[in-house]
Design a protein around this motif. Structure first.
Motif, mmCIF file in Angstrom:
data_model
loop_
_atom_site.group_PDB
_atom_site.id
_atom_site.type_symbol
_atom_site.label_atom_id
_atom_site.label_comp_id
_atom_site.label_asym_id
_atom_site.label_seq_id
_atom_site.Cartn_x
_atom_site.Cartn_y
_atom_site.Cartn_z
ATOM 1 N N ILE A 102 0.768 -1.148 -0.157
ATOM 2 C CA ILE A 102 0.000 -0.120 0.005
ATOM 3 C C ILE A 102 0.795 1.156 0.256
ATOM 4 O O ILE A 102 1.933 1.510 0.980
ATOM 5 C CB ILE A 102 -0.750 0.084 1.284
ATOM 6 C CG1 ILE A 102 -1.790 -1.124 1.074
ATOM 7 C CG2 ILE A 102 -1.785 1.375 1.113
ATOM 8 C CD1 ILE A 102 -2.532 -1.587 2.413
ATOM 9 N N ALA A 125 -2.215 -0.974 -3.712
ATOM 10 C CA ALA A 125 -3.197 -0.249 -3.511
ATOM 11 C C ALA A 125 -2.464 1.477 -3.292
ATOM 12 O O ALA A 125 -1.471 1.348 -2.635
ATOM 13 C CB ALA A 125 -4.106 -0.209 -2.336
ATOM 14 N N THR A 141 -5.147 -0.830 -6.912
ATOM 15 C CA THR A 141 -6.417 -0.315 -6.644
ATOM 16 C C THR A 141 -6.467 1.152 -6.091
ATOM 17 O O THR A 141 -5.415 1.418 -5.263
ATOM 18 C CB THR A 141 -7.047 -1.112 -5.682
ATOM 19 O OG1 THR A 141 -7.472 -2.498 -6.154
ATOM 20 C CG2 THR A 141 -8.370 -0.536 -5.031
ATOM 21 N N PHE A 289 -9.615 -2.535 2.572
ATOM 22 C CA PHE A 289 -8.596 -3.115 1.522
ATOM 23 C C PHE A 289 -8.174 -4.060 1.782
ATOM 24 O O PHE A 289 -8.063 -5.247 1.053
ATOM 25 C CB PHE A 289 -7.819 -1.990 0.933
ATOM 26 C CG PHE A 289 -6.897 -2.508 -0.174
ATOM 27 C CD1 PHE A 289 -7.458 -2.671 -1.342
ATOM 28 C CD2 PHE A 289 -5.486 -2.764 0.219
ATOM 29 C CE1 PHE A 289 -6.595 -3.377 -2.353
ATOM 30 C CE2 PHE A 289 -4.528 -3.552 -0.808
ATOM 31 C CZ PHE A 289 -5.251 -3.744 -1.945
ATOM 32 N N VAL A 298 -10.454 -8.466 -4.109
ATOM 33 C CA VAL A 298 -9.712 -7.172 -4.856
ATOM 34 C C VAL A 298 -9.741 -7.196 -6.106
ATOM 35 O O VAL A 298 -9.264 -8.458 -6.809
ATOM 36 C CB VAL A 298 -8.511 -6.814 -4.123
ATOM 37 C CG1 VAL A 298 -7.770 -5.830 -4.826
ATOM 38 C CG2 VAL A 298 -8.570 -6.386 -2.906
#
Length: 348
Positions: A102, A125, A141, A289, A298
């Motif tokens: 992330i 992400a 994402t 998430f 996801v």
């Protein structure tokens, strides 16, 4: 509408010291996407790292909560002083087998588009980074927010509570993202008082991300506004917001925090000046998430939006300073969620 829950959503404990060490170990049961005992979460911070009492800390809170619940390992990495190593941070996490990875902040826009395609088996992400068009890769994402909606409510609160009809806005870095905060704040204040004076200034220009981690400069900018007659300032400046609070305290005025409930993260000496905070629930978005990843839900190459309707945006009520205007705030919030009010995302 769950207005009460929305406005109280900011109560969370945020850690205050940076670390690049794992904060958990894998020991949980199986999940839908991957066995959680094998889940290794990588978190790459934005400018300033953990301890900013704002954006990065909120991301940590969400990742840590998910790691604890899932029995997963969490590895945190912070950028170097000039944040020139963002690509290296993402590459290091992916190479070491952390998945998902992330990235915290829009400053990762270019580097995640460069790194993610090199690791197609890793799920990424990006907080505040859209990937609705898939340009950053099919394995990225975007965790995005309607910052303008919460900022509109901050503007409403400022205009209703200002005694001088003169307020201010301090942005960390001049950018399209922070302009959303500014645009919403201006629109909300003008909805209450079309004649209100609103001073606006950014700490650093586009491309210079130091504006998010320079409290001294934040204090200078804010003090100038207070000296000019503003009595309430809303900051969207990350760690530099501490300087805004210090200027408010020194001048006997008030300020509005951002991202997390900053009344809960500043020291007792500054709490009296934090009138409210615009809550941007990065913690909830990151935690959800990670849970979705563990459950195999996801999709990648999409955006997940947090806004007023999902309770991902709101105003904090700690300290009780805006208790007397809750009816007004809730009325404006309802008009936004039902579409009666369309909040701008750019400044005219």
């Amino acid at each position: 509408m769950k207005a009460a829950a929305l406005l109280l959503a900011g109560s969370m404990a945020l850690a205050a010291c940076a670390s690049d060490e794992p904060t958990g170990t894998g020991s949980g049961g199986g999940g839908g996407g991957a066995a959680t005992e094998d889940l290794r979460i990588g978190l790459a911070y934005d400018e300033g790292g953990r301890g900013d009492q704002s954006f990065n800390d909120s991301a940590y809170a969400g990742a840590s909560a998910a790691a604890d619940a899932l029995g997963a390992e969490l590895q945190e990495l912070s950028p170097n002083e000039d944040a020139s190593n963002r690509a290296e941070l993402l590459t290091q996490l992916a190479e070491q087998g952390f998945n998902p990875v992330i990235a915290v902040g829009f400053a990762y826009d270019d580097v995640i588009a460069e790194v993610a395609p090199q690791f197609p088996e890793t799920t990424f992400a990006q907080v505040d980074g859209s990937n609705a068009d898939g340009a950053k890769g099919e394995n990225v994402t975007g965790l995005v927010f309607a910052e303008e909606e919460g900022s509109f409510l901050a503007g409403v609160a400022a205009a209703l509570k200002s005694e001088s009809a003169h307020i201010g806005f301090v942005g960390g870095v001049e950018s399209p993202l922070i302009e959303k905060f500014e645009a919403g704040y201006v629109a909300g204040a003008q909805a209450v008082n079309p004649q209100i004076r609103i001073d606006r200034q950014y700490i650093s220009p586009a491309g210079d991300f130091s504006g998010f981690s320079d409290p001294a400069r934040g204090q200078i900018v804010a003090q100038g506004m207070y000296d000019a007659g503003a009595d309430i300032i809303f900051h969207a400046a990350g760690g530099s917001g501490l300087g805004v609070f210090q200027a408010a305290s020194a001048s006997g005025n008030r300020a509005i925090g951002v991202d997390s409930d900053q009344y809960l993260t500043v020291g007792p000496e500054l709490q009296p000046v934090v009138m409210t905070s615009m809550l941007k629930r990065v913690d909830n978005a990151v935690e959800q998430f990670i849970n979705d990843y563990a459950e195999g839900n996801v999709q990648g190459a999409e955006d997940v939006l947090s806004d007023l309707s999902t309770e991902g945006i709101g105003l904090a009520t700690s300290g009780g300073f805006i208790d007397d205007i809750q009816d007004d705030i809730q009325q404006y919030s309802q008009q936004i969620t039902d579409g009666t009010i369309t909040v701008p995302t750019t400044v005219e």
